[in-house]
Design a protein around this motif. Structure first.
Motif, PDB file in Angstrom:
ATOM      1  N   GLN A  42       0.829  -1.209   0.000  1.00 22.47           N
ATOM      2  CA  GLN A  42       0.000   0.000   0.000  1.00 22.47           C
ATOM      3  C   GLN A  42       0.865   1.261   0.000  1.00 22.47           C
ATOM      4  O   GLN A  42       0.520   2.260  -0.660  1.00 22.47           O
ATOM      5  CB  GLN A  42      -0.927  -0.014   1.209  1.00 22.47           C
ATOM      6  CG  GLN A  42      -2.031  -1.069   1.121  1.00 22.47           C
ATOM      7  CD  GLN A  42      -2.743  -1.284   2.446  1.00 22.47           C
ATOM      8  OE1 GLN A  42      -2.208  -0.999   3.526  1.00 22.47           O
ATOM      9  NE2 GLN A  42      -3.960  -1.816   2.385  1.00 22.47           N
ATOM     10  N   GLY A  91       2.250   1.926  -3.543  1.00 23.08           N
ATOM     11  CA  GLY A  91       1.250   2.402  -4.498  1.00 23.08           C
ATOM     12  C   GLY A  91       0.573   3.700  -4.120  1.00 23.08           C
ATOM     13  O   GLY A  91      -0.284   4.201  -4.863  1.00 23.08           O
ATOM     14  N   ARG A  95      -2.081   6.039  -6.400  1.00 21.92           N
ATOM     15  CA  ARG A  95      -3.505   6.184  -6.058  1.00 21.92           C
ATOM     16  C   ARG A  95      -3.889   7.654  -5.937  1.00 21.92           C
ATOM     17  O   ARG A  95      -4.964   8.064  -6.386  1.00 21.92           O
ATOM     18  CB  ARG A  95      -3.814   5.427  -4.758  1.00 21.92           C
ATOM     19  CG  ARG A  95      -3.688   3.911  -4.895  1.00 21.92           C
ATOM     20  CD  ARG A  95      -4.363   3.173  -3.749  1.00 21.92           C
ATOM     21  NE  ARG A  95      -3.743   3.482  -2.461  1.00 21.92           N
ATOM     22  CZ  ARG A  95      -2.675   2.854  -1.980  1.00 21.92           C
ATOM     23  NH1 ARG A  95      -2.105   1.889  -2.691  1.00 21.92           N
ATOM     24  NH2 ARG A  95      -2.174   3.172  -0.806  1.00 21.92           N
ATOM     25  N   GLN A 131      -4.558   6.869 -10.650  1.00 18.18           N
ATOM     26  CA  GLN A 131      -4.325   5.745 -11.567  1.00 18.18           C
ATOM     27  C   GLN A 131      -5.358   4.639 -11.319  1.00 18.18           C
ATOM     28  O   GLN A 131      -5.771   4.401 -10.182  1.00 18.18           O
ATOM     29  CB  GLN A 131      -2.920   5.196 -11.353  1.00 18.18           C
ATOM     30  CG  GLN A 131      -1.796   6.134 -11.752  1.00 18.18           C
ATOM     31  CD  GLN A 131      -1.673   6.256 -13.259  1.00 18.18           C
ATOM     32  OE1 GLN A 131      -1.946   5.318 -13.999  1.00 18.18           O
ATOM     33  NE2 GLN A 131      -1.271   7.428 -13.708  1.00 18.18           N
ATOM     34  N   PRO A 132      -5.782   3.931 -12.357  1.00 11.52           N
ATOM     35  CA  PRO A 132      -6.739   2.833 -12.186  1.00 11.52           C
ATOM     36  C   PRO A 132      -6.144   1.748 -11.287  1.00 11.52           C
ATOM     37  O   PRO A 132      -4.936   1.495 -11.319  1.00 11.52           O
ATOM     38  CB  PRO A 132      -6.938   2.305 -13.618  1.00 11.52           C
ATOM     39  CG  PRO A 132      -6.494   3.408 -14.509  1.00 11.52           C
ATOM     40  CD  PRO A 132      -5.427   4.153 -13.773  1.00 11.52           C
ATOM     41  N   PRO A 133      -6.967   1.101 -10.471  1.00  8.63           N
ATOM     42  CA  PRO A 133      -6.475   0.074  -9.546  1.00  8.63           C
ATOM     43  C   PRO A 133      -5.642  -1.010 -10.223  1.00  8.63           C
ATOM     44  O   PRO A 133      -4.637  -1.471  -9.666  1.00  8.63           O
ATOM     45  CB  PRO A 133      -7.761  -0.499  -8.939  1.00  8.63           C
ATOM     46  CG  PRO A 133      -8.733   0.631  -9.021  1.00  8.63           C
ATOM     47  CD  PRO A 133      -8.412   1.358 -10.287  1.00  8.63           C
ATOM     48  N   VAL A 189      -2.230   0.378 -10.855  1.00  8.76           N
ATOM     49  CA  VAL A 189      -1.486   0.489  -9.598  1.00  8.76           C
ATOM     50  C   VAL A 189      -0.946  -0.873  -9.183  1.00  8.76           C
ATOM     51  O   VAL A 189       0.235  -1.021  -8.846  1.00  8.76           O
ATOM     52  CB  VAL A 189      -2.376   1.071  -8.482  1.00  8.76           C
ATOM     53  CG1 VAL A 189      -1.643   1.037  -7.140  1.00  8.76           C
ATOM     54  CG2 VAL A 189      -2.791   2.503  -8.811  1.00  8.76           C
ATOM     55  N   ALA A 190      -1.791  -1.889  -9.230  1.00  7.63           N
ATOM     56  CA  ALA A 190      -1.387  -3.230  -8.806  1.00  7.63           C
ATOM     57  C   ALA A 190      -0.253  -3.764  -9.672  1.00  7.63           C
ATOM     58  O   ALA A 190       0.710  -4.361  -9.163  1.00  7.63           O
ATOM     59  CB  ALA A 190      -2.584  -4.173  -8.863  1.00  7.63           C
TER      60      ALA A 190
END
Length: 271
Positions: free
Chosen positions: A98, A101, A105, A109-111, A114-115
């Motif tokens: 977390q 990222g 976030r 940025q789209p999840p 990010v992942a």
């Protein structure tokens, strides 16, 4: 090669109790895109202040600073610049994953993006097994790696490092040197790092800048011509490492032994 950072006759003066103190006297530098440059000098010579002026945290009293061709404005961090402080800046209530990222976030940025980015960075810094750990559950070296990844997540073109490994033991520090060097080689940022550790500077940098005591000037601009990639352990055993260390210390050591009236010898740039 294109110049990424330029300092033209930069000075920094402070007012204190009715008098003015000049911390940085007259510093001019050019740092090329993709270079790794270390700045060394006596305590109090303004190394961190210089980084803070490049980052826009403090204004220069005189002279001009540009990053990627754009003037640095006080209070405005240049676009594409990342900064790693002496103390890690991870948030204790977030996991490693977390924390890394967080900037993405905030940037909206789209999840999924990010992942993907976080997973890639954790793999790069050998932190994948610790993704779900909280900062109190990992070592100081791992926390500093996490802080570095937080900075790298937003793809900075310029990375400023203010003694990021100073509080770590020698073994952990050299392991982080290896990882930082590998990240730099893969991602290609322009890096400027302040350090008191000459071994660290020679092991990592393309150039080592030696500053005088205040008011600071550039005493030596030394090219470290040891080929990349360098193993931070093995390079310390080479004759070339010893020669570069000796050349830099011959200037810095004299600066530590300045006479009480402040006289010093200024040495020109080394090839």
């Amino acid at each position: 090669m294109r110049t990424m950072i330029r300092l033209d006759s930069v000075e920094k003066t402070y007012a204190s109790r009715g008098t003015r103190h000049t911390a940085i006297g007259n510093v001019s530098l050019e740092i090329a895109q993709g270079e790794f440059v270390c700045i060394v000098g006596p305590s109090g010579c303004g190394k961190s202040t210089l980084l803070n002026m490049i980052a826009g945290f403090q204004p220069a009293s005189a002279g001009a600073i540009t990053v990627d061709g754009a003037p640095v404005l006080p209070g405005t961090v240049p676009a594409g610049l990342g900064y790693l402080f002496q103390k890690d800046t991870v948030l204790p209530w977030l996991t490693v994953e977390q924390n890394v990222g967080l900037g993405l976030r905030f940037a909206g940025q789209p999840p999924a993006r990010v992942a993907e980015r976080v997973k890639s960075l954790l793999r790069l810094a050998n932190l994948e097994p610790y993704a779900a750990y909280f900062p109190y559950q990992i070592s100081g070296g791992m926390r500093q790696r996490t802080a570095l990844l937080m900075t790298l997540a937003c793809d900075p073109r310029v990375l400023l490092l203010d003694e990021p490994f100073g509080a770590l033991d020698s073994h952990t520090k050299i392991n982080l040197h290896r990882e930082l060097h590998e990240i730099w080689r893969q991602l290609g940022q322009t890096i400027v790092m302040v350090t008191h550790d000459l071994d660290e500077a020679v092991a990592l940098a393309d150039r080592v800048i030696v500053l005088s005591g205040p008011p600071s000037r550039v005493l030596l601009d030394h090219c470290v011509d040891i080929p990349h990639p360098r193993d931070p352990y093995a390079v310390r055993e080479t004759d070339a490492f010893g020669r570069h260390l000796k050349a830099i210390w011959s200037v810095l050591g004299r600066e530590y032994q300045r006479t009480p009236d402040g006289t010093q010898t200024v040495i020109g740039a080394a090839a």
